[in-house]
Scaffold this motif. Structure first.
Motif, short mmCIF file in Angstrom:
data_model
loop_
_atom_site.label_atom_id
_atom_site.label_comp_id
_atom_site.label_asym_id
_atom_site.label_seq_id
_atom_site.Cartn_x
_atom_site.Cartn_y
_atom_site.Cartn_z
N ILE A 135 -107.30 -74.38 -45.66
CA ILE A 135 -107.59 -72.96 -45.72
C ILE A 135 -107.95 -72.44 -44.33
O ILE A 135 -107.52 -71.35 -43.93
CB ILE A 135 -108.74 -72.68 -46.72
CG1 ILE A 135 -108.24 -72.91 -48.15
CG2 ILE A 135 -109.27 -71.25 -46.56
CD1 ILE A 135 -109.30 -72.69 -49.21
N GLU A 138 -104.78 -71.99 -42.36
CA GLU A 138 -104.03 -70.83 -42.84
C GLU A 138 -104.64 -69.54 -42.31
O GLU A 138 -103.93 -68.64 -41.84
CB GLU A 138 -103.99 -70.81 -44.36
CG GLU A 138 -103.24 -69.62 -44.95
CD GLU A 138 -103.34 -69.54 -46.46
OE1 GLU A 138 -102.88 -68.53 -47.04
OE2 GLU A 138 -103.88 -70.48 -47.09
N ARG A 246 -108.55 -67.95 -52.14
CA ARG A 246 -108.12 -69.24 -51.61
C ARG A 246 -109.01 -70.37 -52.12
O ARG A 246 -108.53 -71.43 -52.53
CB ARG A 246 -108.13 -69.21 -50.08
CG ARG A 246 -107.06 -68.34 -49.43
CD ARG A 246 -107.13 -68.53 -47.92
NE ARG A 246 -106.13 -67.76 -47.20
CZ ARG A 246 -106.37 -66.59 -46.64
NH1 ARG A 246 -107.58 -66.05 -46.71
NH2 ARG A 246 -105.41 -65.95 -45.99
N ARG A 249 -108.53 -71.05 -55.84
CA ARG A 249 -107.28 -71.76 -56.11
C ARG A 249 -107.45 -73.26 -55.93
O ARG A 249 -107.05 -74.06 -56.78
CB ARG A 249 -106.17 -71.25 -55.18
CG ARG A 249 -105.72 -69.83 -55.43
CD ARG A 249 -104.61 -69.46 -54.45
NE ARG A 249 -104.21 -68.07 -54.58
CZ ARG A 249 -103.14 -67.54 -54.00
NH1 ARG A 249 -102.37 -68.29 -53.22
NH2 ARG A 249 -102.83 -66.27 -54.17
#
Length: 284
Positions: A135, A138, A246, A249
């Motif tokens: 994460i 990203e 995020r 998930r």
């Protein structure tokens, strides 16, 4: 002696804003600071105290990274990558070495329990769990991480990513794409991983890659008694992620894999919705 003989200060030693200073001699990244000692003088005597120490560190520090090792000497690739990104951005941050049993006994397991997140590293910003290495990478690539860190250090708090809500109406139907389910008695962990994901998620696309060969002899894997099937990269496309942040998930995936995770040392995870995949395709 050089200065005493009439020499000038080398350009690399000049103050940053001084005339003639050469910035090539300086790293633009933040300088590494000593990791936090959560035990303090009194120490940590129980798991409850370890949890309290984690909570205090998260609440008192705008940006804190729980990692294996230190930024100067990281003890795993994911921790090295994550701390490296933070240093490159150059915003002040604190770290906690979860492998330091002298100063932080019990913290390695306590932080997993605290954030309901089973892997290390973990980044907290303004008291909120941002996520792990995938994460963080990203967000860095999208330019979101620097903005969040700057705001946190200025006291504005984290941006607080909010999941998008679908408009009311019929639930869209999705055609199954390339779902690569592994069913091989010689690969029990990968097989169990795929079964768990299939059972708990609506899979539109799934790719599971066993990266264990590239990490042969990894100390952490050997500590867990793993000599194979220890490192995986997993990419999942599912409509189940549509209304989740995020962190939510990945927590959903970790929950689905709760029975398998004790047999996995490292999991690199990418989660997308079908709409996000289509948007990426349209942008190319």
């Amino acid at each position: 002696e050089h200065l005493g003989n009439g020499g000038e200060i080398p350009v690399g030693n000049l103050p940053e804003n001084a005339p003639g200073a050469d910035p090539r001699w300086r790293s633009r990244g933040a300088q590494a600071k000593p990791s936090l000692n959560l035990g303090g003088v009194a120490g940590i005597a129980s798991q409850a105290e370890a949890l309290d120490a984690v909570r205090q560190a998260v609440e008192e520090n705008p940006v804190v990274l729980f990692m294996k090792g230190t930024p100067a000497m990281p003890q795993c690739g994911f921790s090295a990558r994550t701390s490296g990104l933070l240093r490159e951005i150059g915003v002040p941050f604190e770290t906690v070495n979860v492998l330091d049993e002298n100063n932080n006994p019990g913290v390695r397991e306590a932080v997993k329990e605290f954030g309901q997140w089973p892997t290390i590293p973990q980044l907290y910003v303004s008291g909120q769990l941002v996520g792990g290495a995938d994460i963080v990478m990203e967000m860095y690539q999208k330019g979101e991480l620097e903005q969040m860190l700057v705001m946190a250090n200025e006291g504005a708090g984290a941006s607080g990513e909010q999941p998008e809500q679908n408009a009311a109406g019929d639930v869209p139907q999705y055609a199954t794409g390339n779902v690569q389910l592994i069913d091989d008695p010689n690969r029990p962990t990968a097989t169990e991983l795929c079964k768990a994901l299939k059972k708990n998620l609506a899979l539109v696309d799934l790719k599971v890659v066993d990266d264990s060969a590239a990490h042969e002899g990894d100390a952490g894997a050997l500590e867990m008694g793993l000599t194979s099937e220890s490192h995986f990269s997993v990419s999942i496309v599912s409509p189940d992620f549509a209304t989740l942040s995020r962190v939510q998930r990945q927590q959903k995936v970790y929950e689905a894999l709760s029975g398998v995770m004790p047999r996995i040392h490292a999991l690199s995870l990418v989660t997308q919705t079908p709409e996000e995949v289509n948007a990426d395709d349209d942008g190319q």
